[in-house]
Design a protein around this motif. Structure first.
Motif, PDB file in Angstrom:
ATOM      1  N   THR A   1       0.780  -0.966  -0.181  1.00 54.95           N
ATOM      2  CA  THR A   1       0.465   0.237  -0.008  1.00 54.95           C
ATOM      3  C   THR A   1       0.912   1.148   0.250  1.00 54.95           C
ATOM      4  OG1 THR A   1      -1.962  -1.477   1.063  1.00 54.95           O
ATOM      5  CG2 THR A   1      -2.060   1.211   1.607  1.00 54.95           C
ATOM      6  N   SER A   2       2.023   0.851   0.825  1.00 61.54           N
ATOM      7  CA  SER A   2       2.928   2.510   0.203  1.00 61.54           C
ATOM      8  C   SER A   2       2.944   2.555  -1.300  1.00 61.54           C
ATOM      9  CB  SER A   2       4.302   2.271   0.878  1.00 61.54           C
ATOM     10  OG  SER A   2       4.375   1.783   2.108  1.00 61.54           O
TER      11      SER A   2
ATOM     12  N   HIS B   1      -1.389   6.834   7.914  1.00 61.46           N
ATOM     13  CA  HIS B   1      -0.191   6.462   7.497  1.00 61.46           C
ATOM     14  C   HIS B   1       0.439   6.946   6.899  1.00 61.46           C
ATOM     15  CE1 HIS B   1       2.668   2.844   6.128  1.00 61.46           C
ATOM     16  NE2 HIS B   1       2.370   2.194   7.346  1.00 61.46           N
TER      17      HIS B   1
ATOM     18  N   ASP C   1      -7.104   4.688   1.578  1.00 64.07           N
ATOM     19  CA  ASP C   1      -5.539   3.973   2.210  1.00 64.07           C
ATOM     20  C   ASP C   1      -6.479   3.082   3.072  1.00 64.07           C
ATOM     21  OD1 ASP C   1      -3.593   2.438   3.544  1.00 64.07           O
ATOM     22  OD2 ASP C   1      -3.225   4.665   3.650  1.00 64.07           O
TER      23      ASP C   1
ATOM     24  N   CYS D   1      -4.992  -1.641   6.064  1.00 57.00           N
ATOM     25  CA  CYS D   1      -5.797  -2.466   6.680  1.00 57.00           C
ATOM     26  C   CYS D   1      -7.230  -3.455   6.786  1.00 57.00           C
ATOM     27  CB  CYS D   1      -5.771  -1.544   8.213  1.00 57.00           C
ATOM     28  SG  CYS D   1      -4.611  -1.224   8.855  1.00 57.00           S
TER      29      CYS D   1
ATOM     30  N   ASP E   1      -3.708  -4.190   0.349  1.00 51.38           N
ATOM     31  CA  ASP E   1      -3.058  -5.232   0.551  1.00 51.38           C
ATOM     32  C   ASP E   1      -3.491  -6.658   0.394  1.00 51.38           C
ATOM     33  OD1 ASP E   1      -0.735  -3.674   0.282  1.00 51.38           O
ATOM     34  OD2 ASP E   1      -0.760  -3.393   2.702  1.00 51.38           O
TER      35      ASP E   1
ATOM     36  N   HIS F   1      -1.792  -9.189   1.322  1.00 46.56           N
ATOM     37  CA  HIS F   1      -0.783  -9.504   2.002  1.00 46.56           C
ATOM     38  C   HIS F   1      -1.386  -9.660   3.689  1.00 46.56           C
ATOM     39  CE1 HIS F   1       2.271  -5.884   0.714  1.00 46.56           C
ATOM     40  NE2 HIS F   1       1.245  -5.115   2.298  1.00 46.56           N
ATOM     41  N   LYS F   2      -2.303  -8.292   3.688  1.00 51.24           N
ATOM     42  CA  LYS F   2      -2.755  -7.779   5.650  1.00 51.24           C
ATOM     43  C   LYS F   2      -4.143  -9.301   5.546  1.00 51.24           C
ATOM     44  CE  LYS F   2      -0.336  -4.120   6.057  1.00 51.24           C
ATOM     45  NZ  LYS F   2      -0.348  -2.687   5.816  1.00 51.24           N
TER      46      LYS F   2
HETATM   47  C1  LIG Z   1       0.363  -1.522   6.028  1.00 52.30           C
HETATM   48  C2  LIG Z   1      -0.281  -0.047   6.380  1.00 52.30           C
HETATM   49  C3  LIG Z   1       0.336   0.623   4.864  1.00 52.30           C
HETATM   50  C4  LIG Z   1       1.941  -0.077   4.150  1.00 52.30           C
HETATM   51  O1  LIG Z   1       1.292  -0.888   3.133  1.00 52.30           O
HETATM   52  P1  LIG Z   1       2.459  -1.489   3.093  1.00 52.30           P
HETATM   53  O2  LIG Z   1       1.990  -3.354   2.278  1.00 52.30           O
HETATM   54  O3  LIG Z   1       3.427  -1.984   4.559  1.00 52.30           O
HETATM   55  O4  LIG Z   1       3.357  -0.916   2.371  1.00 52.30           O
HETATM   56  C5  LIG Z   1      -0.242   1.793   4.582  1.00 52.30           C
HETATM   57  N1  LIG Z   1      -1.717   2.140   5.130  1.00 52.30           N
HETATM   58  C6  LIG Z   1      -2.100   1.488   6.033  1.00 52.30           C
HETATM   59  C7  LIG Z   1      -3.356   1.968   7.522  1.00 52.30           C
HETATM   60  C8  LIG Z   1      -1.141   0.342   6.799  1.00 52.30           C
HETATM   61  O5  LIG Z   1      -2.048  -0.666   7.550  1.00 52.30           O
END
Ligand SMILES: *Cc1c(COP(=O)(O)O)cnc(C)c1O
Length: 478
Positions: free
Chosen positions: A146-147, A188, A270, A273, A299, A301-302
């Motif tokens: 997500t970055s 974030h 964003d 999460c 993501d 991956h989360k």
């Molecule tokens: C984890 C996270 C990010 C960053 O995502 P990555 O996949 O680690 O680059 C951005 N915003 C939020 C709210 C996050 O929890």
């Protein structure tokens, strides 16, 4: 004469046998992961074992694998373990692991060209479009995380505001200095970094205050936009958060969409999460308004449990995404037939040209497990968070430090010097291998933060965490 040199195995049968052993080892690892410590400190000898000059000659595959088993595998972060609660890390799945092997074997480059791997990525993008209620004509792309997806959102919004010409003329000649963006103070850090990388400067991001539930203060946001307009600035982007990293709060995305539409601004969400809460019928209404966003970062991956890395960027209008990234190049010429067909290509939708087959592990995960199972895993993490919160409220020596809307619980052990005490508790917890939460600071107070993301986590893991916090808390700062 020697045979032509190749990097393929000299003995395919021996290679196959070793490959099967390696697969068996990883299956055993995942199956028995609960019996292992979550994390363990890395002995100097282990760190040292890897140090060696460039290996000019060969080493047997079995020997390198043995080194992996001895020196690498036991000393990972531990996010595959049910007792891992740190930051926001997904647990991965065995299915995703196998898909990674297939992708590695295929060695597809997903920058473009007419190939079915790109169609797999397009299909996953189509599922994302469907899940988030985006219209036909939306487009999406796998990125690292997500970055990166937040950066893509800022770049699409920037090009939409300044015009595609600005990509040639640069920000200074295009009025880029007047652009301002808005997010909550709980957003974030990657959002501010995205403004920085986009050349707009992180000061161009206005951090608006939050309400008691850690959601962006909507009237304050409107005042900030109005003040910037009065000062001759050009508000162009609102970044809403679906799941703040500290407590899992979801901004009022409907209100943000209304403001963005009224002000002619881009709404980026964003959702790293919590965007995948859209899979869970009873949670999805909390994301209301996300279907009106111009772009979403999230993501797999989360909460999606796809192995790292599997970030995703979804744009409402493919043309806006193309305007921000597509560029002609003679060596990337397109055709209507042959390998160079199938335009636009993924490389037209983002900054990368060579790209791996991240889509395959997401496609396998979604198809083999089904989104109902992923939804149940998400639901389970939220249930466990409620269980953890309830236990904390029952324990007089513990206190809850924030509301628990989803799967993140912030709490601490009471004591004379609570910040030092709780930092020590977390340190000792990590070293014990029993559980691995992380810490954050809420209203100036250090909190133990447990983000429950892993589908393997059960009630007994929550009990282990609390019991250990109480035990180490009683021992005092160490
Ligand atoms: C984890 C996270 C990010 C960053 O995502 P990555 O996949 O680690 O680059 C951005 N915003 C939020 C709210 C996050 O929890």
């Amino acid at each position: 004469m020697n045979p032509a040199p190749t990097l393929d195995p000299p003995d395919w049968d021996a290679f196959r046998a070793q490959g099967h052993r390696m697969l068996d080892d990883m299956v055993d690892y995942l199956r028995g992961i609960r019996e292992r410590p979550v994390w363990r400190p890395i002995p100097d000898a282990v760190r040292g074992a890897l140090r060696e000059p460039v290996p000019r000659g060969p080493t047997a595959l079995a020997e390198v694998h043995e080194s992996f088993l001895q020196h690498v595998l036991p000393y990972a972060v531990g996010n595959a373990h049910p007792g891992f609660f740190g930051w926001v890390h997904g647990g991965g799945t065995p299915v995703g692991m196998l898909a990674e092997m297939l992708a590695g074997g295929l060695n597809a480059n997903l920058g473009g060209r007419d190939q079915m791997p790109v169609e797999v990525e397009r299909q996953v993008a189509e599922w994302a479009r469907e899940l988030f209620g985006f219209p036909a004509g939306a487009s999406g792309l796998f990125v690292t995380g997500t970055s990166m997806a937040n950066l893509l959102g800022v770049l699409v919004a920037r090009t939409a505001a300044l015009g595609a010409e600005s990509r040639r003329r640069g920000l200074a000649a295009s009025g880029g200095g007047a652009l301002t963006a808005y997010a909550s103070a709980a957003a974030h850090g990657s959002v501010a970094r995205a403004l920085d990388f986009a050349g707009l400067g992180s000061d161009a991001l206005r951090l608006v205050g939050v309400d008691g539930a850690h959601r962006v203060d909507v009237p304050a946001l409107e005042r900030a936009i109005a003040a910037d307009r009065t000062a001759g600035r050009r508000p162009f982007l609102i970044v809403g958060t679906a799941g703040t990293v500290d407590v899992g709060a979801i901004d009022d995305l409907d209100a943000l969409a209304r403001i963005a539409a009224r002000e002619g601004m881009h709404l980026h969400v964003d959702g790293a999460c919590a965007a995948l809460a859209v899979l869970v019928p009873e949670l999805a209404p909390r994301l209301r308004g996300i279907e009106r966003a111009d772009s979403i970062a999230f993501d797999f991956h989360k909460w999606g449990q796809v192995p790292y890395d599997a970030g995703f960027f979804l744009a409402r209008e493919r043309d806006a995404q193309l305007a921000a990234f597509a560029a002609p190049a003679a060596y990337l010429r397109r055709d209507t037939r042959g390998l160079a067909a199938g335009s636009p290509w993924p490389c037209d939708l983002g900054p990368d040209l060579s790209r791996g087959f991240r889509a395959l592990k997401a496609w396998f995960t979604l198809k083999v497990l089904g989104t109902d199972a992923l939804a149940e895993a998400i639901r389970g993490t939220c249930r466990l968070a409620q269980r953890l919160a309830a236990r904390i409220e029952r324990e007089p020596r513990l206190e809850l430090l924030a509301p628990v809307p989803l799967n993140i619980v912030c709490f601490r052990h009471r004591g004379a010097e609570p910040d030092a005490l709780n930092a020590a508790i977390v340190r000792v917890l990590h070293e014990s291998g029993l559980a691995a939460p992380s810490t954050t600071v809420l209203d100036g107070r250090l909190a133990i933060r447990a983000a429950i993301v892993n589908h393997r986590t059960e009630a007994r893991d929550i009990d282990t965490l609390v019991d250990a916090v109480l035990r180490f808390g009683a021992a005092g700062p160490t």
